[in-house]
Design an enzyme around this catalytic site. Structure first.
Site, PDB file in Angstrom:
ATOM      1  N   LEU A 139       0.860  -1.178   0.000  1.00  0.00           N
ATOM      2  CA  LEU A 139       0.000   0.000   0.000  1.00  0.00           C
ATOM      3  C   LEU A 139       0.897   1.228   0.000  1.00  0.00           C
ATOM      4  O   LEU A 139       1.989   1.212   0.565  1.00  0.00           O
ATOM      5  CB  LEU A 139      -0.899   0.017   1.250  1.00  0.00           C
ATOM      6  CG  LEU A 139      -1.874  -1.148   1.420  1.00  0.00           C
ATOM      7  CD1 LEU A 139      -2.623  -1.005   2.746  1.00  0.00           C
ATOM      8  CD2 LEU A 139      -2.859  -1.219   0.267  1.00  0.00           C
ATOM      9  N   ASP A 140       0.435   2.300  -0.647  1.00  0.00           N
ATOM     10  CA  ASP A 140       1.193   3.545  -0.618  1.00  0.00           C
ATOM     11  C   ASP A 140       1.408   3.988   0.825  1.00  0.00           C
ATOM     12  O   ASP A 140       0.618   3.652   1.726  1.00  0.00           O
ATOM     13  CB  ASP A 140       0.443   4.647  -1.372  1.00  0.00           C
ATOM     14  CG  ASP A 140       0.297   4.335  -2.853  1.00  0.00           C
ATOM     15  OD1 ASP A 140       1.140   3.602  -3.391  1.00  0.00           O
ATOM     16  OD2 ASP A 140      -0.672   4.830  -3.458  1.00  0.00           O
ATOM     17  N   LYS A 141       2.425   4.762   1.038  1.00  0.00           N
ATOM     18  CA  LYS A 141       2.776   5.217   2.384  1.00  0.00           C
ATOM     19  C   LYS A 141       1.584   5.844   3.104  1.00  0.00           C
ATOM     20  O   LYS A 141       1.364   5.619   4.299  1.00  0.00           O
ATOM     21  CB  LYS A 141       3.931   6.215   2.304  1.00  0.00           C
ATOM     22  CG  LYS A 141       4.372   6.771   3.657  1.00  0.00           C
ATOM     23  CD  LYS A 141       5.548   7.734   3.495  1.00  0.00           C
ATOM     24  CE  LYS A 141       5.955   8.308   4.837  1.00  0.00           C
ATOM     25  NZ  LYS A 141       7.110   9.245   4.711  1.00  0.00           N
ATOM     26  N   ARG A 253      -5.969   5.416  -7.749  1.00  0.00           N
ATOM     27  CA  ARG A 253      -5.763   6.861  -7.842  1.00  0.00           C
ATOM     28  C   ARG A 253      -5.727   7.321  -9.298  1.00  0.00           C
ATOM     29  O   ARG A 253      -6.313   8.347  -9.655  1.00  0.00           O
ATOM     30  CB  ARG A 253      -4.477   7.238  -7.106  1.00  0.00           C
ATOM     31  CG  ARG A 253      -4.531   6.914  -5.613  1.00  0.00           C
ATOM     32  CD  ARG A 253      -3.159   6.924  -4.962  1.00  0.00           C
ATOM     33  NE  ARG A 253      -2.576   8.260  -4.980  1.00  0.00           N
ATOM     34  CZ  ARG A 253      -1.325   8.525  -4.609  1.00  0.00           C
ATOM     35  NH1 ARG A 253      -0.530   7.541  -4.212  1.00  0.00           N
ATOM     36  NH2 ARG A 253      -0.872   9.754  -4.645  1.00  0.00           N
TER      37      ARG A 253
END
Length: 339
Positions: A139-141, A253
């Protein structure tokens, strides 16, 4: 980060890009040059490229941004984890916002890998001969939610196969600026690194027929909030559930932005801060302020389900919305609508 610039000479014409860079950079191997190109570290005359096979053109300027070296071994760190399930093979957790998954420039410590090395110390038989957790997805930060990591090599191999075959249930919740039209559907658009900005991904369909990697997102609006303009009926914001068939970098996104419903707070793919909304009064002001001040992409991995690669048990985990997204949604619900 060091930057190197090379101008192609007549004798370089037709060389593969990775071979050219390895030759010019001296100590750089061709395989390392190939990896750097695929990571987006190379541009040609200012335009990013991720194709190591591209033929070198005489007179073109090739720029290589060499990342700082990664420490050889991440160190265990005592970082609290929200663990949903654990056995000898797997660990499933609810990742917090602000925690990067892997050590990288700017995030050498404080990552999920550092935390797992501490938590699992002495309990990792090894993956590929190295005592480390097996990360098969990320997962993105700034994205929160359910993640799984392998503790054994057999679990790592099995999980990797499940993700490769898309035999995983993954559902995400996102809060968007406006709402997609229609309110439910599928985005089937290929994704690749943007040619204009190597730090971004983009929907890529080139005139010559080439495209990015296949990417499919199924979405539906669970709730809409307020109105963009009085009389249009178009929502000012929406809570969207996204289910993935593929797992490309930044897929949700990129796809939501592509169809005109970028995520609130998205620092990369959002077109502007906040939302456009009709109305007045305390509820309107509070909702606008909440959207404008939201400090990350409003994205949460809510569900992860799969068959345990070793025990074959059916596993399914849900992570509740974090407080910041719950607060944002509560504020958006106060937006006025037409009678």
């Amino acid at each position: 980060m060091e930057k190197f610039t090379f101008t192609a000479r007549p004798q370089d014409a037709g060389l593969r890009l990775d071979s050219f860079l390895a030759e010019q950079a001296g100590a750089l191997s061709r395989s390392r040059a190939k990896a750097l190109i695929k990571e987006g570290a190379v541009s040609i005359d200012g335009a990013a490229t991720d194709d190591p096979r591209k033929a070198v053109i005489v007179g073109s300027v090739y720029t290589l941004e060499m990342p700082d070296p990664v420490p050889a071994v991440p160190q265990p760190e005592d970082i609290p984890l929200d663990i949903l399930f654990e056995d000898e093979h797997l660990i499933i957790l609810n990742k917090a916002s602000g925690m990067a998954v892997h050590p990288a420039p700017g995030n050498w410590d404080g990552t999920l890998v550092n935390a797992l090395l501490f938590h699992c110390e002495g309990k990792l038989p090894g993956i590929g001969g190295v005592e480390r957790p097996g990360i098969v997805h990320r997962l993105d930060k700034l994205t929160t939610g359910v993640m799984v990591a392998a503790k054994t090599e057999v679990a790592h191999t099995g999980l990797s196969a499940l993700f490769a075959e898309h035999d995983i249930e993954r559902a995400y919740l996102a809060v968007t600026r406006g709402a997609p039209r229609p309110l439910s559907g599928t985005v089937d658009e290929p994704i690749a690194r943007s040619t204009g900005d190597r730090k971004k991904m983009a929907v890529v369909r080139n005139p010559d027929g080439t495209a990015g990697r296949p990417a499919i997102t199924h979405y539906k609006a669970l709730q809409t909030f307020g109105l963009r303009d009085r009389g249009t009926g178009l929502p000012a914001a929406a809570l969207i559930e996204c289910r993935l068939e593929t797992g490309r970098t930044h897929q949700i996104r990129v796809h939501m932005s592509h169809i005109g419903a970028s995520l609130i707070g998205d620092p990369v793919y959002g077109r502007s801060k906040g939302i456009t909304a009709w109305g007045s009064g305390d509820g309107y002001d509070a909702a606008k302020a909440a959207a404008r001040s939201f400090e990350r992409q409003a994205l949460h991995a809510g569900v992860l389900g799969f068959i345990h690669p070793v025990t074959k048990a059916a596993l399914r985990f849900e992570a509740p919305l974090p407080d910041d997204m719950s607060g944002l949604i509560a504020a958006l619900r106060r937006l006025p609508t037409e009678d």
